[in-house]
Scaffold this active site. Structure first.
Site, PDB file in Angstrom:
ATOM      1  N   GLN A   1      -5.729 -11.297  -6.034  1.00 58.03           N
ATOM      2  CA  GLN A   1      -4.707 -12.056  -6.767  1.00 58.03           C
ATOM      3  C   GLN A   1      -5.248 -13.058  -7.788  1.00 58.03           C
ATOM      4  O   GLN A   1      -4.682 -13.168  -8.886  1.00 58.03           O
ATOM      5  CB  GLN A   1      -3.746 -12.714  -5.766  1.00 58.03           C
ATOM      6  CG  GLN A   1      -2.994 -11.662  -4.943  1.00 58.03           C
ATOM      7  CD  GLN A   1      -2.454 -12.161  -3.623  1.00 58.03           C
ATOM      8  OE1 GLN A   1      -2.369 -13.369  -3.408  1.00 58.03           O
ATOM      9  NE2 GLN A   1      -2.097 -11.253  -2.713  1.00 58.03           N
TER      10      GLN A   1
ATOM     11  N   HIS B   1       2.870 -14.403  -6.269  1.00 61.36           N
ATOM     12  CA  HIS B   1       1.511 -14.531  -5.725  1.00 61.36           C
ATOM     13  C   HIS B   1       0.537 -13.605  -6.467  1.00 61.36           C
ATOM     14  O   HIS B   1      -0.650 -13.612  -6.198  1.00 61.36           O
ATOM     15  CB  HIS B   1       1.513 -14.190  -4.237  1.00 61.36           C
ATOM     16  CG  HIS B   1       1.788 -12.744  -3.947  1.00 61.36           C
ATOM     17  ND1 HIS B   1       2.820 -12.040  -4.537  1.00 61.36           N
ATOM     18  CD2 HIS B   1       1.174 -11.855  -3.120  1.00 61.36           C
ATOM     19  CE1 HIS B   1       2.819 -10.795  -4.083  1.00 61.36           C
ATOM     20  NE2 HIS B   1       1.833 -10.657  -3.226  1.00 61.36           N
TER      21      HIS B   1
ATOM     22  N   HIS C   1       0.839  -1.203   0.000  1.00 57.28           N
ATOM     23  CA  HIS C   1       0.000   0.000   0.000  1.00 57.28           C
ATOM     24  C   HIS C   1       0.875   1.254   0.000  1.00 57.28           C
ATOM     25  O   HIS C   1       0.566   2.241  -0.652  1.00 57.28           O
ATOM     26  CB  HIS C   1      -0.906   0.021   1.237  1.00 57.28           C
ATOM     27  CG  HIS C   1      -1.818  -1.161   1.337  1.00 57.28           C
ATOM     28  ND1 HIS C   1      -2.860  -1.235   2.213  1.00 57.28           N
ATOM     29  CD2 HIS C   1      -1.845  -2.341   0.659  1.00 57.28           C
ATOM     30  CE1 HIS C   1      -3.494  -2.388   2.081  1.00 57.28           C
ATOM     31  NE2 HIS C   1      -2.882  -3.082   1.144  1.00 57.28           N
TER      32      HIS C   1
ATOM     33  N   GLU D   1       5.435  -4.155 -11.657  1.00 59.51           N
ATOM     34  CA  GLU D   1       6.905  -4.086 -11.724  1.00 59.51           C
ATOM     35  C   GLU D   1       7.425  -5.097 -12.747  1.00 59.51           C
ATOM     36  O   GLU D   1       8.372  -4.832 -13.489  1.00 59.51           O
ATOM     37  CB  GLU D   1       7.503  -4.361 -10.327  1.00 59.51           C
ATOM     38  CG  GLU D   1       7.241  -3.238  -9.331  1.00 59.51           C
ATOM     39  CD  GLU D   1       7.291  -3.661  -7.858  1.00 59.51           C
ATOM     40  OE1 GLU D   1       6.945  -2.845  -6.998  1.00 59.51           O
ATOM     41  OE2 GLU D   1       7.665  -4.825  -7.564  1.00 59.51           O
TER      42      GLU D   1
ATOM     43  N   TRP E   1      -0.552  -6.821  -6.999  1.00 60.95           N
ATOM     44  CA  TRP E   1      -0.605  -5.941  -8.171  1.00 60.95           C
ATOM     45  C   TRP E   1       0.690  -5.136  -8.345  1.00 60.95           C
ATOM     46  O   TRP E   1       1.118  -4.871  -9.461  1.00 60.95           O
ATOM     47  CB  TRP E   1      -1.826  -5.028  -8.096  1.00 60.95           C
ATOM     48  CG  TRP E   1      -2.079  -4.248  -9.344  1.00 60.95           C
ATOM     49  CD1 TRP E   1      -2.235  -2.900  -9.434  1.00 60.95           C
ATOM     50  CD2 TRP E   1      -2.220  -4.755 -10.695  1.00 60.95           C
ATOM     51  NE1 TRP E   1      -2.460  -2.530 -10.749  1.00 60.95           N
ATOM     52  CE2 TRP E   1      -2.458  -3.656 -11.538  1.00 60.95           C
ATOM     53  CE3 TRP E   1      -2.159  -6.032 -11.256  1.00 60.95           C
ATOM     54  CZ2 TRP E   1      -2.639  -3.782 -12.915  1.00 60.95           C
ATOM     55  CZ3 TRP E   1      -2.335  -6.160 -12.630  1.00 60.95           C
ATOM     56  CH2 TRP E   1      -2.573  -5.058 -13.438  1.00 60.95           C
ATOM     57  N   ASN E   2       1.338  -4.753  -7.231  1.00 58.07           N
ATOM     58  CA  ASN E   2       2.605  -4.017  -7.383  1.00 58.07           C
ATOM     59  C   ASN E   2       3.644  -4.903  -8.054  1.00 58.07           C
ATOM     60  O   ASN E   2       4.339  -4.474  -8.977  1.00 58.07           O
ATOM     61  CB  ASN E   2       3.141  -3.558  -6.022  1.00 58.07           C
ATOM     62  CG  ASN E   2       2.215  -2.568  -5.374  1.00 58.07           C
ATOM     63  OD1 ASN E   2       2.105  -1.436  -5.821  1.00 58.07           O
ATOM     64  ND2 ASN E   2       1.504  -2.998  -4.349  1.00 58.07           N
ATOM     65  N   SER E   3       3.738  -6.145  -7.591  1.00 52.44           N
ATOM     66  CA  SER E   3       4.722  -7.060  -8.174  1.00 52.44           C
ATOM     67  C   SER E   3       4.443  -7.247  -9.662  1.00 52.44           C
ATOM     68  O   SER E   3       5.367  -7.276 -10.474  1.00 52.44           O
ATOM     69  CB  SER E   3       4.681  -8.431  -7.483  1.00 52.44           C
ATOM     70  OG  SER E   3       5.188  -8.309  -6.183  1.00 52.44           O
TER      71      SER E   3
ATOM     72  N   GLN F   1      13.443  -5.835  -4.734  1.00 51.75           N
ATOM     73  CA  GLN F   1      12.737  -6.494  -5.847  1.00 51.75           C
ATOM     74  C   GLN F   1      12.803  -5.762  -7.190  1.00 51.75           C
ATOM     75  O   GLN F   1      12.980  -6.391  -8.227  1.00 51.75           O
ATOM     76  CB  GLN F   1      11.270  -6.741  -5.463  1.00 51.75           C
ATOM     77  CG  GLN F   1      10.482  -7.398  -6.595  1.00 51.75           C
ATOM     78  CD  GLN F   1       9.210  -8.029  -6.140  1.00 51.75           C
ATOM     79  OE1 GLN F   1       9.217  -8.889  -5.270  1.00 51.75           O
ATOM     80  NE2 GLN F   1       8.104  -7.635  -6.727  1.00 51.75           N
TER      81      GLN F   1
END
Ligand code: UDX
Length: 473
Positions: free
Chosen positions: A391, A366, A22, A374, A369-371, A351
């Protein structure tokens, strides 16, 4: 375009939970607003401040700036050693009760007492009570939606009862919603499933989506080209403006020198040294974000698959907040020693630097949304193993719509087997599928860069937002 010199300063306050998934998008939006000439403050709980101190992100809790953004901290009503993770529902409910007054106090102390005019407050979905403090103080409020616009569309329709969704008597349904691919029950966010216990997160979302009129602006960490149909489908109902992807400037080929992230855990920089010694496009990167704790069975399956994959791997295994009796979140005994020539295990990685390293071949994720954003911007193909919340739907988007990866299929007990993971690793890393994934990943990488570049769709939306704040001040 920044504000003209000599113009009155425009102050914006952002409020977020101290969760990594967040804080990251809020900080990254804050930096974009600073670049457009606004004065930005980010407020989170004192517990979050304590975490930042521990991770050496900040050295003091007072008078602290990161990326040109002032940090402020408010009490959450619990002692530092209170276990917020295990008691999440109680914690969130209590925060929703005490939060508005604490944020109001912050506004009084920091803005009224210093005679600064606060022009806008930005909250994110899981502190939706911030809007109460904003309206009480007669300040317009914006929401930064930190998940895909497709999720916003699903929740809006679900909580306002606009479309049928699965029920206890009809749990397996095909859901047809405007602007979205055909969804099956396993593609839906866990919060809308009838089997989902009615916890604090769905309650907060329900309250927020039934009262969206309280927000003057709804912004999203996505970009138009990525989710055109879903965004257009909301234009009449409750419009959402994509202003992302909100990722660090280095991922977009921009100047990183004035940007620093807020870390709640100290990233292990040895990962980058280790990556340097691995062949190009050879390393499997594994991370399940900041919240998920995997069962012992799942840890075992991943460990076996990585061992058998015959590829180097970098695995983020974040120690559980509290040790668990059933070995959840822990590596199988002896695994680290056994694979020390093949892989590296770290408690937390840098990361965004990892994903852009040339040695990375794919990402087992997993689907936070950020991952995923990116990953698009880094152009890396993914193997999706969604856990909860948004997810499953995010996995559906990246596999069936954006076509940058594969989704693991759980066995009868709901857990994936090492054979399934090994099969997906082979598929994603070998020709011809790998070429197709890489080609699509490269396409989204280019589209993401264009969206945030000066004059791109997201940049224009941020500028419009800034102009509207300035205009109404
Ligand atoms: C939460 C929810 O779980 C997710 O579903 C939602 O989409 C966003 O909020 P989280 O689970 O933490 O987030 O995942 P994610 O959205 O991927 O955010 C994790 C952040 O931590 C990313 O920005 C990632 O770069 C960072 N990270 C993760 C690190 O810096 N190092 C790591 O080792 C792992």
């Amino acid at each position: 375009m920044a504000l003209k010199e000599g113009k009155e300063e425009i102050h914006v306050l952002m409020v977020t939970l101290p969760a990594q998934g967040h804080i990251n998008p809020m900080l990254r939006l804050g930096k974009r607003l600073v670049d457009k000439g606004l004065d930005v403050t980010l407020a989170t709980t004192q517990f979050g401040g304590h975490r930042m101190l521990k991770a050496s992100t900040i050295s003091t809790i007072t008078d602290t700036f990161i990326s040109g953004i002032r940090l402020l901290f408010f009490p959450d009503g619990f002692s530092l050693d209170y276990d917020r993770h295990t008691n999440l529902d109680h914690y969130m409910e209590s925060l929703a009760k005490t939060g508005p007054a604490n944020v109001s106090n912050l506004i009084q102390e920091y803005y009224h007492d210093t005679r600064k005019k606060l022009s806008c407050i930005i909250s994110n979905p899981f502190v939706s009570w911030v809007v109460d403090a904003a309206l009480e103080n007669k300040i317009p409020c914006a929401m930064l939606w930190i998940q895909p616009c497709s999720l916003y569309a699903i929740y809006y329709r679900f909580y306002n009862k606009l479309n049928p969704f699965p029920t206890l008597t009809n749990p397996d349904m095909r859901i047809e919603l405007p602007g979205l691919p055909l969804l099956h029950t396993e593609d839906l966010p866990s919060f809308v499933l009838p089997s989902n216990p009615f916890g604090s997160f769905p309650r907060l979302l329900s309250d927020m989506f039934q009262n969206m009129k309280r927000y003057k602006w709804v912004l999203a960490n996505s970009f138009f080209e990525l989710e055109k149909e879903a965004i257009d489908s909301m234009a009449e109902l409750c419009p959402i403006r994509p202003i992302g992807p909100l990722v660090p400037p280095s991922l977009l080929g921009e100047d990183q020198s004035l940007y620093a992230g807020i870390e709640l855990w100290k990233p292990d920089e040895t990962s980058l040294e280790w990556l340097k010694n691995q062949p190009t496009a050879s390393v499997i990167y594994v991370s399940f974000g900041s919240l998920a704790v995997l069962s012992a069975k799942l840890m075992e399956a991943i460990a076996t698959a990585l061992k058998n994959a015959n590829h180097p791997f970098l695995w983020v295994v974040k120690p559980p907040e509290l040790p668990s009796a059933d070995g959840a979140g822990e590596l199988p005994l002896g695994f680290e020693e056994e694979t020390k020539n093949q892989g590296l295990i770290v408690p937390w990685s840098p990361q965004t630097k990892v994903l852009t390293h040339p040695s990375i071949a794919c990402f087992i994720t997993h689907c936070g949304w950020n991952s995923l954003l990116e990953t698009f911007v880094a152009g890396v193909p993914v193997i999706a193993y969604p856990q909860w919340s948004d997810q499953p739907t995010n996995a559906k988007l990246i596999v069936d719509v954006l076509k940058v990866g594969l989704r693991l299929k759980p066995g009868p007990e709901g857990v994936i087997s090492n054979e399934e993971l090994e099969k997906c690793i082979k598929q994603i890393l070998s020709w011809p599928e790998s070429e197709e994934f890489k080609k699509n990943a490269a396409k989204w990488k280019q589209a993401a860069r264009e969206a945030v570049a000066c004059g791109g769709s997201s940049d224009r939306n941020i500028q419009l937002f800034v102009d509207e704040i300035v205009g109404s001040s």
